[in-house]
Design an enzyme around this catalytic site. Structure first.
Site, PDB file in Angstrom:
ATOM      1  N   ASN A   8       0.879  -1.170   0.000  1.00  0.00           N
ATOM      2  CA  ASN A   8       0.000   0.000   0.000  1.00  0.00           C
ATOM      3  C   ASN A   8       0.917   1.220   0.000  1.00  0.00           C
ATOM      4  O   ASN A   8       1.379   1.666   1.045  1.00  0.00           O
ATOM      5  CB  ASN A   8      -0.891  -0.044   1.242  1.00  0.00           C
ATOM      6  N   ARG A  86      -2.594  -1.613  -3.551  1.00  0.00           N
ATOM      7  CA  ARG A  86      -3.630  -0.594  -3.515  1.00  0.00           C
ATOM      8  C   ARG A  86      -3.356   0.388  -4.652  1.00  0.00           C
ATOM      9  O   ARG A  86      -2.272   0.975  -4.741  1.00  0.00           O
ATOM     10  CB  ARG A  86      -3.614   0.153  -2.188  1.00  0.00           C
ATOM     11  N   HIS A 174     -11.176   5.824  -0.972  1.00  0.00           N
ATOM     12  CA  HIS A 174     -11.138   5.053   0.284  1.00  0.00           C
ATOM     13  C   HIS A 174     -12.006   3.796   0.202  1.00  0.00           C
ATOM     14  O   HIS A 174     -12.482   3.288   1.220  1.00  0.00           O
ATOM     15  CB  HIS A 174     -11.574   5.913   1.483  1.00  0.00           C
ATOM     16  N   LEU A 202     -11.725   8.898   8.671  1.00  0.00           N
ATOM     17  CA  LEU A 202     -11.069  10.153   9.041  1.00  0.00           C
ATOM     18  C   LEU A 202      -9.603   9.890   9.340  1.00  0.00           C
ATOM     19  O   LEU A 202      -9.268   9.187  10.300  1.00  0.00           O
ATOM     20  CB  LEU A 202     -11.740  10.764  10.268  1.00  0.00           C
ATOM     21  N   ARG A 234      -4.987  18.587   2.357  1.00  0.00           N
ATOM     22  CA  ARG A 234      -5.865  18.829   1.212  1.00  0.00           C
ATOM     23  C   ARG A 234      -7.074  19.654   1.617  1.00  0.00           C
ATOM     24  O   ARG A 234      -7.572  19.555   2.727  1.00  0.00           O
ATOM     25  CB  ARG A 234      -6.310  17.499   0.598  1.00  0.00           C
ATOM     26  N   MET A 276      -3.579  15.878  13.520  1.00  0.00           N
ATOM     27  CA  MET A 276      -4.630  16.203  14.475  1.00  0.00           C
ATOM     28  C   MET A 276      -4.139  16.114  15.915  1.00  0.00           C
ATOM     29  O   MET A 276      -4.569  16.885  16.772  1.00  0.00           O
ATOM     30  CB  MET A 276      -5.825  15.275  14.264  1.00  0.00           C
ATOM     31  N   ILE A 321      -7.736   9.152  12.646  1.00  0.00           N
ATOM     32  CA  ILE A 321      -8.420  10.093  13.533  1.00  0.00           C
ATOM     33  C   ILE A 321      -9.715   9.482  14.041  1.00  0.00           C
ATOM     34  O   ILE A 321     -10.035   9.561  15.234  1.00  0.00           O
ATOM     35  CB  ILE A 321      -8.687  11.420  12.806  1.00  0.00           C
ATOM     36  N   GLU A 369      -7.217  -2.224   5.289  1.00  0.00           N
ATOM     37  CA  GLU A 369      -7.158  -2.253   3.826  1.00  0.00           C
ATOM     38  C   GLU A 369      -6.266  -3.383   3.329  1.00  0.00           C
ATOM     39  O   GLU A 369      -6.542  -3.984   2.277  1.00  0.00           O
ATOM     40  CB  GLU A 369      -6.639  -0.907   3.310  1.00  0.00           C
TER      41      GLU A 369
END
Length: 382
Positions: A8, A86, A174, A202, A234, A276, A321, A369
């Site tokens: 990935n 991915r 996603h 998130l 972004r 964050m 997050i 994933e």
């Protein structure tokens, strides 16, 4: 049984997993190469926590070779039979895991302008893996695939119709994460799996997906991975008139691309960080404003996704997050009692998997994933 590897790849990291193939692949090792460039390092995750090893200068090719060095002893002389990747953008064409033949790679190269922050690095990892494992089957798994089949109104822009026919439409991203979470709902919460669910992925990249009966019917992301929610660097939703204005002011397309993808979002609003965790720990008013905007946009888009679904039966948080930032989860649900959302503060602070006390369940489900990719490779080998 065969051994399979998942990759990935991002701009500065490659996550990987080594699995033993089967109906449900068996995980043997997870890890990633971080800080690809002058000071790359290997991080391995296991039951005893994580270990970090400095590997020095590395591009994506060197990073894949470093991964091979780590997994080789675990193979015990066996060859890797399949490698899963991915791939962020599959365009109009790719809606299922696909063998990455030269012809397919040419088609995916043509999609680089649609995902310039991700697609080049995804494809660089594929080519490095083809060199490292020339006999292995290389399978691409597409983040856009989960969203194929949206209703026309959720895919189209109100531009001249020829652009839609040429592929200028909302794709959504996603998808591997949403695929995994939808599967977890089937096994762990079957009463919700066929309902109206909003999944909030998130992280440094962020989006929300409206899922009904296990199928995506709406996404906050659109033609590119810029739309919808603000992210680490972004911008999220933006009036296109802003771009026309900035072009008229002399900004070049390259300058605008760098700003929108790399200098906006939480980083741009705060002027402090894209992370964050750093913003939550900061006393700076700019950090608080960036968080306020982030939460506001999530709440606004959550209302829109509930409207797309015609109601809300559950909300699921996932991503870095979503899984770890209890204050963000609490603030998102605040004042959304009209949707049946109410957070149990003790459960939320403890990181429980069910954190709701209202009529609408609120869940926290870690995404995986890599497992979705491993399943696709295992199926291809069978």
């Amino acid at each position: 049984m065969s051994d399979i590897l998942t990759l990935n790849a991002g701009s500065s990291s490659i996550k990987f997993g080594l699995y033993r193939s089967g109906e449900e692949p068996q995980l043997r090792q997870l890890g990633q190469i971080e800080n690809i460039g002058p000071l790359a390092r290997m991080v391995l995750r296991g039951e005893d926590g994580k270990t970090t090893t400095e590997i020095g200068p590395a591009d994506h090719g060197r990073a894949v070779r470093a991964i091979l060095d780590v997994v080789a002893p675990m193979l015990e002389g066996r060859a890797v039979a399949g490698v899963g990747h991915r791939i962020v953008h599959g365009g109009k064409t790719f809606g299922a895991p696909t063998e990455l033949t030269p012809q397919v790679m040419d088609q995916l190269d043509a999609l680089v302008p649609l995902a310039p922050l991700h697609q080049p690095h995804n494809l660089a990892a594929v080519r490095a893996a083809q060199d490292a494992f020339p006999q292995a089957v290389q399978i691409g798994c597409f983040d856009t695939a989960f969203h194929k089949g949206h209703p026309f109104v959720n895919d189209a822009f109100a531009l001249p119709r020829r652009f839609y026919d040429e592929g200028v439409r909302r794709y959504g991203f996603h998808g591997l994460s949403y695929d995994y979470i939808s599967g977890r709902l089937v096994t762990d919460h079957p009463d919700l799996a066929n309902g109206r669910v909003v999944i909030a992925h998130l992280g440094n990249g962020a989006s929300m997906c409206a899922v009904k009966g296990g199928r995506s019917i709406g996404s906050t992301m659109g033609f590119s991975a810029l739309d919808g929610l603000p992210m680490g660097t972004r911008c999220g939703q933006l009036d296109p008139g802003v771009m026309l204005y900035l072009l008229d002011q002399g900004y070049s397309p390259v300058q605008l691309g760098d700003m929108l993808y790399k200098e906006s979002g939480l980083k741009g609003l705060s002027g402090i960080s894209h992370d964050m965790r750093t913003l939550l720990a900061s006393d700076a008013p700019e950090a608080a404003q960036a968080i306020d905007y982030y939460v506001f946009r999530i709440r606004r888009e959550l209302g829109a996704m509930a409207a797309v679904l015609g109601g809300l039966d559950a909300l699921v948080f996932t991503g870095g997050i979503g899984e770890n930032a209890a204050p963000i989860r609490a603030r998102v649900a605040d004042e959304l009692g009209f949707l049946g959302l109410q957070i149990d503060s003790a459960a939320n602070s403890a990181g429980d998997r069910v954190i709701s006390s209202g009529r609408t369940p609120v869940l926290v489900i870690p995404t995986d994933e890599e497992r979705v990719i491993a399943r696709a490779v295992s199926a291809a080998l069978r």
